[in-house]
Design a protein around this motif. Sequence first.
Motif, PDB file in Angstrom:
ATOM      1  N   TRP A   4      26.029 -27.593  20.066  1.00 35.21           N
ATOM      2  CA  TRP A   4      24.994 -28.010  21.005  1.00 35.21           C
ATOM      3  C   TRP A   4      24.579 -26.881  21.942  1.00 35.21           C
ATOM      4  O   TRP A   4      23.447 -26.848  22.413  1.00 35.21           O
ATOM      5  N   ASP A  65      28.591 -40.213  23.757  1.00 35.55           N
ATOM      6  CA  ASP A  65      27.927 -40.290  22.463  1.00 35.55           C
ATOM      7  C   ASP A  65      26.514 -40.832  22.620  1.00 35.55           C
ATOM      8  O   ASP A  65      26.267 -41.749  23.405  1.00 35.55           O
ATOM      9  N   GLY A  66      25.590 -40.278  21.829  1.00 37.64           N
ATOM     10  CA  GLY A  66      24.235 -40.795  21.804  1.00 37.64           C
ATOM     11  C   GLY A  66      24.138 -42.039  20.938  1.00 37.64           C
ATOM     12  O   GLY A  66      25.131 -42.536  20.392  1.00 37.64           O
ATOM     13  N   PHE A  67      22.919 -42.543  20.793  1.00 35.56           N
ATOM     14  CA  PHE A  67      22.720 -43.836  20.143  1.00 35.56           C
ATOM     15  C   PHE A  67      22.692 -43.738  18.617  1.00 35.56           C
ATOM     16  O   PHE A  67      22.831 -44.744  17.931  1.00 35.56           O
ATOM     17  N   ARG A  69      25.023 -41.813  16.267  1.00 29.96           N
ATOM     18  CA  ARG A  69      26.188 -40.966  16.468  1.00 29.96           C
ATOM     19  C   ARG A  69      26.570 -40.126  15.260  1.00 29.96           C
ATOM     20  O   ARG A  69      26.642 -38.913  15.333  1.00 29.96           O
ATOM     21  N   SER A  82      24.234 -36.952  18.116  1.00 28.01           N
ATOM     22  CA  SER A  82      23.454 -37.004  19.354  1.00 28.01           C
ATOM     23  C   SER A  82      24.399 -37.228  20.522  1.00 28.01           C
ATOM     24  O   SER A  82      25.472 -37.825  20.371  1.00 28.01           O
ATOM     25  N   LEU A  83      24.005 -36.715  21.670  1.00 31.65           N
ATOM     26  CA  LEU A  83      24.778 -36.873  22.898  1.00 31.65           C
ATOM     27  C   LEU A  83      23.851 -37.329  24.014  1.00 31.65           C
ATOM     28  O   LEU A  83      22.660 -37.003  24.021  1.00 31.65           O
ATOM     29  N   ALA A  84      24.398 -38.080  24.956  1.00 32.06           N
ATOM     30  CA  ALA A  84      23.652 -38.514  26.139  1.00 32.06           C
ATOM     31  C   ALA A  84      24.203 -37.773  27.352  1.00 32.06           C
ATOM     32  O   ALA A  84      25.414 -37.773  27.585  1.00 32.06           O
ATOM     33  N   ASP A  86      23.834 -37.209  31.579  1.00 31.91           N
ATOM     34  CA  ASP A  86      23.311 -37.848  32.793  1.00 31.91           C
ATOM     35  C   ASP A  86      23.927 -37.178  34.011  1.00 31.91           C
ATOM     36  O   ASP A  86      25.147 -37.064  34.115  1.00 31.91           O
ATOM     37  N   TYR A  91      25.312 -43.821  31.728  1.00 38.06           N
ATOM     38  CA  TYR A  91      24.125 -44.670  31.618  1.00 38.06           C
ATOM     39  C   TYR A  91      24.451 -46.158  31.587  1.00 38.06           C
ATOM     40  O   TYR A  91      23.602 -46.991  31.897  1.00 38.06           O
ATOM     41  N   LYS A 133      24.208 -46.711  14.547  1.00 40.51           N
ATOM     42  CA  LYS A 133      24.960 -45.751  15.354  1.00 40.51           C
ATOM     43  C   LYS A 133      26.004 -45.026  14.519  1.00 40.51           C
ATOM     44  O   LYS A 133      26.155 -43.808  14.607  1.00 40.51           O
TER      45      LYS A 133
END
Length: 223
Positions: A4, A65-67, A69, A82-84, A86, A91, A133
């Motif tokens: 990333w 983890d993003g939505f 994965r 994917s990663l989230a 914030d 979130y 996911k």
Amino acid sequence: MYDWFPDKEIIFAPTGLWPIEFDINWKWRILSDRRAEVMAWQYKGLPQLKNFCASNNIPFHYVEDGFIRSVSLGALQIPPMSLAFDRQDMYFNANGPTDLEAILSTFDFDGNADLMRRAQALIEQLLSAGLSKYNSSADAQIEEIYGPKTRKRILVIGQVERDASIAYGSREKHSNNDLVRLAYRENPGAQIIYKPHPEVLQGTAEAMSDPNSVRGICTVLEQ
């Protein structure tokens, strides 16, 4: 994380650090590098880490983890697709503001036609590819599982009940079986379909509430 941020040096700190360990071994490393940024996986960093970064003008992000994965489960150490990120909080935390909440509440989506076209194209691509996911289930014919649709259907999506989203996502704590029973009470005559979390189905996470206890009022998916 290396994939990333290929242009950055990634240094991992162990989870479960004692505050004195952070003071002795990590504070000086962070403060001595003006390029330093800090990322904490969920709430596994020290509680004071965010305030430490804010006090020293060091960029800080929570990571999760993003939505979409991976192919297979995170519990199997499969790298995420994917990663989230914030800056404010995770979130799913209902106790305070988050970047995601601010975006959804204030961003002018209607004023950004290109973004909306991209979003619609992505939705169509996800649906046509059948992505989820974790993408850990085999392809299946829906009618073979659900039967023909003759009435309203309600899908109850299970979570790992020890997950942080359960602890922080609501003032009231509900088990998966509680949600199934609530859906059954609120939708008399409907077909209730309960999908336990993939990690529960795969045996990498414990089912704290037994799906067998609600089989009399719902269809429990096994994959």
